[in-house]
Design a protein around this motif. Structure first.
Motif, short mmCIF file in Angstrom:
data_model
loop_
_atom_site.label_atom_id
_atom_site.label_comp_id
_atom_site.label_asym_id
_atom_site.label_seq_id
_atom_site.Cartn_x
_atom_site.Cartn_y
_atom_site.Cartn_z
N UNK A 237 35.26 32.35 40.44
CA UNK A 237 36.47 33.18 40.42
C UNK A 237 37.60 32.57 39.61
N UNK A 238 37.90 31.31 39.85
CA UNK A 238 39.09 30.70 39.24
C UNK A 238 39.02 30.71 37.71
N UNK A 239 37.92 30.29 37.08
CA UNK A 239 37.87 30.42 35.61
C UNK A 239 37.94 31.88 35.14
N UNK A 240 37.36 32.80 35.93
CA UNK A 240 37.40 34.21 35.57
C UNK A 240 38.84 34.73 35.52
N UNK A 258 48.02 31.82 37.27
CA UNK A 258 46.59 31.80 37.57
C UNK A 258 46.10 30.37 37.79
N UNK A 259 46.60 29.44 36.98
CA UNK A 259 46.20 28.04 37.15
C UNK A 259 46.67 27.48 38.51
N UNK A 300 46.97 35.06 47.67
CA UNK A 300 46.51 34.75 46.32
C UNK A 300 46.36 36.00 45.47
N UNK A 301 45.68 37.01 46.00
CA UNK A 301 45.44 38.21 45.20
C UNK A 301 46.74 38.96 44.93
N UNK A 302 47.60 39.04 45.95
CA UNK A 302 48.91 39.67 45.74
C UNK A 302 49.68 38.96 44.63
N UNK A 303 49.76 37.64 44.72
CA UNK A 303 50.55 36.86 43.76
C UNK A 303 49.94 36.91 42.36
N UNK A 304 48.61 36.85 42.28
CA UNK A 304 47.95 36.87 40.98
C UNK A 304 48.20 38.20 40.26
N UNK A 305 48.05 39.31 40.97
CA UNK A 305 48.26 40.61 40.35
C UNK A 305 49.74 40.84 40.06
#
Length: 315
Positions: A237-240, A258-259, A300-305
């Motif tokens: 997931x993380x590299x993706x 993302x990093x 994580x998903x909230x913040x990433x998007x």
């Protein structure tokens, strides 16, 4: 279908019982799985916001409302179908259908009506492709995940996770009328995020799934194997998540986010993997790392998007 619910008898047998409680507005709202809907709506909103061309605010609001209602419809149908196993799981026994507050037939009718309405309105308010994508997400969740995979294979959440990955794709198509690389990458991110997210929950709820006979990974493959799978999927997931940055679909705001967020996800997965266990693989810390990983995965998903949306809108 009669107005009855499934309950667990003293001997452990699942039996039918007459419906006696009266449903409230909050019960009908609970059918829609509002906590799940929040994440669905947000990722769908991001897909809509980052799509090129823009959309009239009223139509955009209609599109997001349709995504929310469609997700809620799928949740209601899921509760109708899973009422027998929900009745024997501690974390789901108080849901309105197994608890007797809403009749199974009413839950099914409610879900079907909302599903049809959301797809029709989406198609009329935006375009046919968006309506078709919304219909596909509902049908996938109901028929592929709920009715086919969930009770048959420990890979249920892996394949079935595609249903939850549709929203950003639907939001994008609602604006543009077609697919592109960006929504497909966002789809893939949610697809690979789902297993470590859900298996973290399954680690500390595996007793519930075993009692209900649902072949979740911790029940079938064991707790140690589940911890390893959480780590492996996180490593994919993380590299993706860095792919939008690498492809030029996002800038430095998203790349740095993302990093940082990915590092946090790797740390939480590592803690789950290294959790102190007994000889049977059971956690000696009451699954504290798994609970923390589950909570972090949502953030994580909230913040990433959110970072992706800010990056695209600012850029």
């Amino acid at each position: 279908m009669s107005d009855s619910v499934w309950i667990e008898a003293p001997g452990g047998e699942i039996v039918s019982s007459p419906l006696v409680a009266v449903a409230t507005v909050s019960d009908w709202m609970a059918l829609l799985k509002p906590r799940v809907m929040t994440l669905v709506v947000f990722t769908g909103l991001v897909g809509l916001l980052v799509a090129p061309g823009g959309m009239h605010p009223v139509l955009g609001l209609a599109a997001i409302l349709c995504i929310a209602v469609g997700a809620g419809a799928a949740g209601a149908i899921n509760m109708w179908y899973d009422r027998d196993i929900d009745a024997v799981m501690r974390r789901t026994a108080r849901r309105p259908v197994p608890d007797g507050r809403i009749a199974p037939a009413d839950a099914l009718g409610f879900g079907i009506a909302l599903a049809v309405a959301s797809v029709l309105v989406m198609g009329l308010a935006t375009n046919v492709a968006a309506g078709a994508a919304l219909a596909a997400s509902i049908l996938f969740y109901v028929f592929v995940y709920t009715m086919w995979l969930k009770r048959r294979t420990p890979q249920n959440i892996v394949i079935g996770g595609a249903a939850g990955a549709f929203p950003p794709l639907i939001g994008w198509v609602a604006v543009t009328g077609h697919l592109a690389l960006t929504p497909l990458v966002l789809f893939a991110i949610i697809f690979f995020w789902t297993p470590p997210h859900f298996w973290s929950l399954a680690l500390y709820a595996h007793g519930d799934y075993a009692r209900a006979g649902v072949p979740m990974l911790p029940v079938v493959a064991g707790l140690r194997a589940t911890r390893r799978q959480i780590m492996l999927y996180t490593l994919v997931l993380v590299p993706l998540t860095l792919l939008p940055w690498a492809l030029g679909e996002a800038g430095r705001i998203y790349g740095f986010a993302a990093c940082g967020l990915g590092l946090g996800f790797l740390v939480s997965a590592w803690r789950v993997l290294r959790d102190a266990v007994d000889a049977a693989g059971r956690s000696l810390t009451k699954d504290a790392p798994a609970r923390a990983a589950f909570r972090y995965s949502i953030l994580y998903l909230f913040a990433l998007f959110a970072a992706f949306a800010v990056d695209r809108l600012v850029g």
